[in-house]
Design an enzyme around this catalytic site. Structure first.
Site, mmCIF file in Angstrom:
data_model
loop_
_atom_site.group_PDB
_atom_site.id
_atom_site.type_symbol
_atom_site.label_atom_id
_atom_site.label_comp_id
_atom_site.label_asym_id
_atom_site.label_seq_id
_atom_site.Cartn_x
_atom_site.Cartn_y
_atom_site.Cartn_z
ATOM 1 N N ARG A 1 -7.803 -5.121 -7.140
ATOM 2 C CA ARG A 1 -8.454 -3.968 -8.346
ATOM 3 C C ARG A 1 -7.446 -2.871 -8.236
ATOM 4 N NH1 ARG A 1 -12.004 0.228 -8.859
ATOM 5 N NH2 ARG A 1 -12.523 0.170 -6.576
ATOM 6 N N GLU B 1 -9.019 7.967 -3.913
ATOM 7 C CA GLU B 1 -7.620 7.915 -4.196
ATOM 8 C C GLU B 1 -7.281 9.139 -5.104
ATOM 9 O OE1 GLU B 1 -6.266 3.931 -5.222
ATOM 10 O OE2 GLU B 1 -4.969 4.663 -6.883
ATOM 11 N N ARG C 1 -3.577 -0.351 -3.835
ATOM 12 C CA ARG C 1 -4.426 -0.214 -2.590
ATOM 13 C C ARG C 1 -4.086 -1.124 -1.507
ATOM 14 N NH1 ARG C 1 -10.062 1.383 -5.223
ATOM 15 N NH2 ARG C 1 -9.342 3.354 -5.889
ATOM 16 N N HIS D 1 -14.135 -2.269 0.815
ATOM 17 C CA HIS D 1 -14.741 -1.192 -0.285
ATOM 18 C C HIS D 1 -15.051 -1.941 -1.598
ATOM 19 C CE1 HIS D 1 -14.172 2.143 -3.004
ATOM 20 N NE2 HIS D 1 -13.263 1.762 -3.659
ATOM 21 N N PHE E 1 -3.628 7.865 -10.858
ATOM 22 C CA PHE E 1 -4.106 7.068 -9.982
ATOM 23 C C PHE E 1 -2.898 6.086 -9.757
ATOM 24 C CE2 PHE E 1 -8.518 6.234 -8.059
ATOM 25 C CZ PHE E 1 -8.932 7.706 -8.404
ATOM 26 N N LEU F 1 -16.176 7.216 1.662
ATOM 27 C CA LEU F 1 -14.879 7.162 0.923
ATOM 28 C C LEU F 1 -14.322 8.686 0.600
ATOM 29 C CD1 LEU F 1 -12.869 5.200 -0.850
ATOM 30 C CD2 LEU F 1 -13.967 6.179 -2.576
ATOM 31 N N GLN G 1 -11.040 -5.723 -1.203
ATOM 32 C CA GLN G 1 -10.376 -4.667 -1.266
ATOM 33 C C GLN G 1 -10.718 -3.764 -0.053
ATOM 34 O OE1 GLN G 1 -10.248 -1.453 -4.453
ATOM 35 N NE2 GLN G 1 -8.257 -2.546 -4.678
ATOM 36 N N HIS H 1 -10.102 -0.257 0.854
ATOM 37 C CA HIS H 1 -9.581 1.106 0.665
ATOM 38 C C HIS H 1 -8.934 2.068 1.810
ATOM 39 C CE1 HIS H 1 -9.402 5.132 -1.329
ATOM 40 N NE2 HIS H 1 -10.032 4.620 -2.477
HETATM 41 C C1 LIG Z 1 -17.339 4.946 -2.741
HETATM 42 C C2 LIG Z 1 -16.983 4.341 -4.049
HETATM 43 C C3 LIG Z 1 -16.046 4.924 -4.825
HETATM 44 C C4 LIG Z 1 -15.747 4.217 -5.953
HETATM 45 N N1 LIG Z 1 -14.986 4.969 -6.956
HETATM 46 C C5 LIG Z 1 -14.451 4.307 -8.032
HETATM 47 C C6 LIG Z 1 -13.655 5.102 -9.140
HETATM 48 O O1 LIG Z 1 -13.734 6.283 -8.942
HETATM 49 N N2 LIG Z 1 -13.370 4.369 -10.108
HETATM 50 C C7 LIG Z 1 -13.638 3.079 -10.258
HETATM 51 O O2 LIG Z 1 -13.681 2.363 -11.384
HETATM 52 N N3 LIG Z 1 -14.666 2.471 -9.434
HETATM 53 C C8 LIG Z 1 -14.969 3.012 -8.337
HETATM 54 N N4 LIG Z 1 -15.547 2.306 -7.365
HETATM 55 C C9 LIG Z 1 -16.216 1.014 -7.470
HETATM 56 C C10 LIG Z 1 -17.547 1.183 -8.713
HETATM 57 O O3 LIG Z 1 -18.022 2.282 -8.360
HETATM 58 C C11 LIG Z 1 -18.244 -0.220 -8.421
HETATM 59 O O4 LIG Z 1 -17.304 -1.435 -8.305
HETATM 60 C C12 LIG Z 1 -19.295 -0.224 -9.593
HETATM 61 O O5 LIG Z 1 -19.850 1.159 -9.800
HETATM 62 C C13 LIG Z 1 -20.100 -1.353 -9.398
HETATM 63 O O6 LIG Z 1 -21.201 -1.276 -10.387
HETATM 64 P P1 LIG Z 1 -22.126 -2.159 -10.842
HETATM 65 O O7 LIG Z 1 -23.114 -1.900 -11.746
HETATM 66 O O8 LIG Z 1 -21.652 -3.538 -10.797
HETATM 67 O O9 LIG Z 1 -23.166 -2.294 -9.443
HETATM 68 P P2 LIG Z 1 -24.138 -0.936 -8.722
HETATM 69 O O10 LIG Z 1 -23.677 0.134 -9.302
HETATM 70 O O11 LIG Z 1 -23.775 -1.358 -7.250
HETATM 71 O O12 LIG Z 1 -25.474 -1.566 -8.980
HETATM 72 C C14 LIG Z 1 -25.891 -2.657 -8.471
HETATM 73 C C15 LIG Z 1 -27.550 -2.750 -8.890
HETATM 74 O O13 LIG Z 1 -28.418 -3.871 -8.663
HETATM 75 C C16 LIG Z 1 -29.397 -3.587 -7.995
HETATM 76 N N5 LIG Z 1 -29.844 -5.080 -7.106
HETATM 77 C C17 LIG Z 1 -28.990 -5.398 -6.249
HETATM 78 N N6 LIG Z 1 -29.573 -6.425 -5.727
HETATM 79 C C18 LIG Z 1 -30.871 -6.664 -6.373
HETATM 80 C C19 LIG Z 1 -31.898 -7.306 -6.175
HETATM 81 N N7 LIG Z 1 -32.102 -8.423 -5.429
HETATM 82 N N8 LIG Z 1 -32.822 -7.118 -6.820
HETATM 83 C C20 LIG Z 1 -32.825 -6.280 -7.708
HETATM 84 N N9 LIG Z 1 -32.085 -5.104 -8.140
HETATM 85 C C21 LIG Z 1 -30.758 -5.512 -7.306
HETATM 86 C C22 LIG Z 1 -29.391 -2.359 -7.275
HETATM 87 O O14 LIG Z 1 -30.616 -1.791 -7.112
HETATM 88 C C23 LIG Z 1 -28.332 -1.435 -8.378
HETATM 89 O O15 LIG Z 1 -29.086 -1.137 -9.037
HETATM 90 C C24 LIG Z 1 -16.056 2.982 -6.129
HETATM 91 C C25 LIG Z 1 -16.700 2.234 -5.154
HETATM 92 C C26 LIG Z 1 -17.268 2.985 -4.120
HETATM 93 C C27 LIG Z 1 -18.114 2.411 -2.980
#
Ligand SMILES: Cc1cc2nc3c(=O)[nH]c(=O)nc-3n(C[C@H](O)[C@H](O)[C@H](O)COP(=O)(O)OP(=O)(O)OC[C@H]3O[C@@H](n4cnc5c(N)ncnc54)[C@H](O)[C@@H]3O)c2cc1C
Ligand code: SF4
Ligand code: SF4
Ligand code: FES
Lengths: 608, 231
Positions: free
Chosen positions: A419, A276, A307, A374, A140, A273, A261, A263
């Site tokens: 990142r 990468e 990125r 992103h 990556f 998306l 960021q 992307h």
């Molecule tokens: C398309 C895409 C591809 C990616 N690919 C990669 C990758 O290959 N490798 C990598 O390392 N990173 C990648 N990233 C980044 C990474 O996926 C995210 O940063 C990471 O998954 C975020 O995880 P999280 O648990 O913090 O949030 P999320 O998985 O977004 O979860 C947020 C949670 O909070 C809850 N929530 C939010 N607000 C409230 C509220 N007010 N009340 C109750 N619940 C709430 C939602 O319901 C959800 O359950 C990617 C991001 C995107 C968008």
């Protein structure tokens, strides 16, 4: 349990402002976790397996959280393909962050990377495999051997569905551990008492419209990102930065909000998306002349430069008229030379997306792409135990008692100004686990719930009642569009001084208009109009914090690229921004340059 | 473009009705979900679930012109007008296009959808050959959208007893995993006139799965495993 509908509550709030706080239903838990993405579920697992009573709230069913969309992989120096070690990974992360990352936290994360990945494998994660049976890894951007040497191969992957596989695995393990989920519940506001300690949240049960106070000895935010402040975004509808907004409203500062960021490869016109991983597997970018232009911008790493570097290159190509298509407004990502086999086995999800959203089968045709918002590097300031820290009495990093944050909503900061790909899935596992462990320890010490202040729910209820009573207001969709357009135009890949200045004013106007939105739907049951209106209020908090922080930082670092200050300025700006909602005040705190055990990586010029 | 959409709000409606919308779409509105978001700008009371808008979160399963699918990956071009939208069949409706998925998830949970391996984990990863890993392809990708189970007549009649295609696909996902040790326990649970054997291979599930998965084949494999262990 008696349930109070929003109508009754509104009535009550107008008539007897004081009784209301007593009238609202409360429930008590050891811990409340807001968010059931990868970060929230990894933390929940620690607590559930320790036998604690934990409530995990999520706006959507856990496996619908946006972690599910992560494609490319999770970084860990397993060394399954090329020689590797955590120290090289640490160097890359520090350099990738443009030296704004805190080196103690980065060491903490990179050292634990292999362990959390193996643990995930033991939970059942369906990683792809190498011939010898070990976890498959792919290269990556920004990954190197030997502190800046040859390309490393560090991202552990399940095809191009790593996030999906991971989120489902974590959910499954939580099912086994009997974690209690509150599905389709939306947290509205943080509850803090007179001492500033956090004692829970107010939340809306979306299905019934009921509002409750959830009281906890430990409250963890894992609410994910907020890139929905931009019009072109890889993020899901639900990524509205709720955790940040709730924190800001409760007086907690937000850190480094100018760093978003973009992307390099979102599908043109759609935002979805293209990972990468495509370039990791050997794909590359072309301009309208068929030139592999990254060779000019990053002679060594080329398409696998960091990125921020690649996104700026694409934007420059477009600006200088080398874009493709009638309006010269996109570039092409070529991967047909990888062959049908590699595309079908390693990138099946990408192929599906390209066919559906770009009408291009990458086995034959290149994919039209543009830089797309992103990931949010900034967020709620924490230390590497997931404890929220803010300047208060004793210094810039005093612990806010009872309050924790992990995942994309938190700023530890391991990503600094930019990142590296696949470091976020790592971040959510490492700090999800660390926060869970820290909460268990703290819960042993703090055996009693603190008293809920009398006005615990007033703020949230007041917002709901304003929304319910609003007449002649604008629609949520309209104001939302304006917000996203303003951010896109005034705070994009390159940032211009006059645009930022106007941007601050414009976003202020949007904020005022968002306070007067009106919804026609007044139903109690599954009122998505109400949810979207509340989300817009949250987006506003995130957008204002971003614009104000960006306007103030007069240098270019990582993803923050100022046209008028094209260089990094370590003398003045090697520091974290802290934005306080009240008075839109800015403060700063030093970057932690001293790692835990190894030598510091001093800032130096960043080339790829 | 013309739409006819199932509406029901228990807070005010005595019974469900179909509401017509005639709406001008923008060129950017390519998928059915874009059109629904557009409709919501004129009628904010229309309720549906959605999140990722790229076919990976499983939120927006609905019945589109008589066939279950995800709104976000269904192109509007080519849909017969008026586009008739209803909630997924066979589950209780909460409101409009939103169904109560409790029963669906209960069945999913019933198959113990998690890896069971009681050996102490090694220092590093458990090894698995690429061939063993390939056994999980076409299984682990399920997004729990319920399009299949709510297209399955056997699930309509016995949602409390028949595990349904989605749940059975996941049951097989763990049976097929070389790292899992609970094969006997898993098969014992499914050895039941309803849980597994209500499937009559009607294949509706395969037709509608937006991820091109094949629950019927997985169910067949489970049945094979049962036969094999009796001989
Ligand atoms: C398309 C895409 C591809 C990616 N690919 C990669 C990758 O290959 N490798 C990598 O390392 N990173 C990648 N990233 C980044 C990474 O996926 C995210 O940063 C990471 O998954 C975020 O995880 P999280 O648990 O913090 O949030 P999320 O998985 O977004 O979860 C947020 C949670 O909070 C809850 N929530 C939010 N607000 C409230 C509220 N007010 N009340 C109750 N619940 C709430 C939602 O319901 C959800 O359950 C990617 C991001 C995107 C968008
Ligand atoms: S094949 Fe079996 S599971 Fe699938 S629809 Fe038919 S009866 Fe249901
Ligand atoms: S098998 Fe297909 S249709 Fe059924 S829940 Fe999974 S993804 Fe949806
Ligand atoms: S919105 Fe996620 S699957 Fe359609």
């Amino acid at each position: 349990m008696k349930s109070y509908g929003i109508y009754e509550l509104n009535y009550a709030i107008c008539e007897f402002k004081h009784e209301i706080s007593v009238a609202i239903v409360r429930r008590k838990f050891d811990a409340v976790i807001v968010g059931a993405g990868g970060a929230g579920m990894r933390a929940a697992l620690q607590l559930s397996e320790a036998g604690l009573k934990v409530a995990v709230l999520s706006k959507v069913f856990p496996t619908r959280s946006h972690t599910v969309a992560a494609q490319g992989g999770i970084a860990a120096a397993l060394g399954n393909v090329t020689e590797d070690n955590w120290h090289w990974h640490m160097y890359d992360t520090v350099k990738g962050s443009d030296y704004l990352g805190d080196q103690d936290a980065i060491e903490f994360m990179c050292r634990q990377a292999s362990e959390v990945v193996y643990e995930l494998e033991h939970y059942g994660m369906p990683f792809d495999r190498l011939e010898n049976g070990k976890i498959y890894q792919r290269p990556f951007g920004g990954q190197s051997q030997n502190f800046g040497g040859a390309q490393a191969t560090r991202s552990c992957a399940a095809a191009d569905r790593t996030g999906h596989a991971m989120l489902h695995t974590l959910y499954q393990r939580n099912v086994q551990a009997n974690t209690q989920f509150f599905v389709e519940w939306m947290a509205l506001d943080l509850i803090r008492d007179e001492e500033g300690d956090v004692c829970g949240v107010t939340a809306l049960d979306i299905e019934t419209g009921e509002v409750m106070a959830l009281q906890a000895r430990a409250t963890l935010f894992a609410t994910g990102g907020g890139a929905r402040i931009f019009s072109a975004s890889t993020n899901a509808f639900i990524n509205t930065g709720d955790g940040l907004a709730m924190s800001a409203r409760a007086g907690v500062p937000l850190e480094d909000m100018e760093f978003w960021q973009f992307h390099p490869t979102g599908v043109y016109g759609v935002g979805v998306l293209i990972s990468e991983a495509v370039r990791g597997e050997g794909g590359y970018l072309l301009n309208k002349d068929g030139e592999r232009f990254m060779e000019r911008y990053a002679p060594n790493a080329k398409d696998l430069a960091s990125r921020d570097v690649v996104s700026r290159a694409l934007t420059t190509e477009l600006k200088e008229g080398r874009g493709c298509g009638r309006d010269a407004d996109y570039l092409l990502l070529k991967l047909d030379h990888l062959g049908a086999d590699v595309i079908k086995t390693r990138l099946p999800g990408i192929r599906e997306i390209a066919i559906k959203f770009a009408h291009a089968d990458p086995i034959h045709d290149p994919i039209p792409v543009v830089p797309t918002a992103h990931y949010m590097m900034g967020g709620i300031p924490t230390n590497f135990y997931g404890q929220v820290v803010a300047p208060y009495k004793t210094g810039p990093e005093e612990v806010v008692q009872g309050f924790y944050a992990v995942g994309e909503c938190a700023c530890v900061s391991v990503h600094g100004g930019n990142r590296l790909g696949t470091n976020s899935l790592l971040d959510i596992l490492v700090f999800g686990r660390a926060a869970g462990n820290r909460m268990i320890e703290d819960l042993k010490k703090n055996r009693h719930h603190k008293h809920l202040p009398a006005d615990a729910s007033d703020k949230a209820l007041a917002r709901l009642s304003r929304l319910n009573d609003q007449k002649d207001g604008e629609s949520v969709a309209q104001v939302g569009d304006l917000l996203r357009k303003t951010m896109q135009t005034h705070c994009g890949v390159f940032r211009f001084p006059d645009m930022l200045k106007q941007g601050v004013e414009k976003i202020g106007e949007v904020a005022e208009r968002a306070m007067r939105t009106e919804i026609k739907d007044k139903s109690r049951v599954f009122n998505t109009a109400r949810v979207e209106a509340l989300e817009l209020e949250n987006l506003v908090e995130v957008a204002v914090a971003t614009m104000v922080s960006a306007e103030a930082r007069t240098e270019s670092r990582g993803a923050h690229a100022r046209d008028d200050f094209p260089n990094r300025d370590d003398d003045r700006w090697l520091k974290h921004t802290l934005y306080f909602r009240e008075g839109q005040r800015l403060d700063y705190k030093p970057v932690r340059l001293k790692p835990l055990t190894v030598e510091s990586f001093p800032p130096k010029a960043r080339t790829y | 473009m013309r739409f006819s959409i199932y509406r029901f709000d228990p807070d005010k409606d005595e019974k469900p009705y179909m509401q017509d919308y005639d709406i001008a779409l923008e060129p950017a509105d390519r998928m059915l979900l874009d059109a629904l978001v557009r409709i919501k700008t004129v009628d904010d009371s229309l309720s549906l679930r959605r999140s990722c808008r790229e076919g990976v979160c499983g939120s927006d399963g609905m019945n589109i012109n008589g066939r279950n699918g995800l709104a976000c990956v269904t192109p509007v071009a080519g849909l017969k007008e008026p586009v008739e939208l209803r909630p997924l069949p066979g589950l209780p409706v909460i409101r409009d296009l939103i169904v109560d998925m409790t029963q669906f998830f209960k069945q999913y949970h019933s198959v113990k959808p998690y890896l069971i391996n009681n050996d102490p984990p090694p220092e590093t990863e458990r090894l698995q050959s690429p061939e063993e890993r390939a056994q999980l392809d076409g299984l682990y990708e399920c997004i729990l959208c319920a399009c299949c189970s709510t297209a399955c007549p056997s699930f309509w009649w016995n949602p409390d007893k028949f595990v349904g295609p989605a749940g059975l696909l996941q049951a097989y996902r763990f049976l097929a995993d070389s790292r899992d040790q609970a094969t006997a326990e898993r098969l014992d649970y499914l050895e039941d006139p309803y849980r597994l054997f209500r499937c009559h291979s009607i294949m509706n599930c395969v037709d509608v799965c937006p991820k091109d998965l094949n629950p019927t084949r997985a169910i067949g494999r489970i049945k094979d495993m049962m036969v094999k262990r009796t001989v």
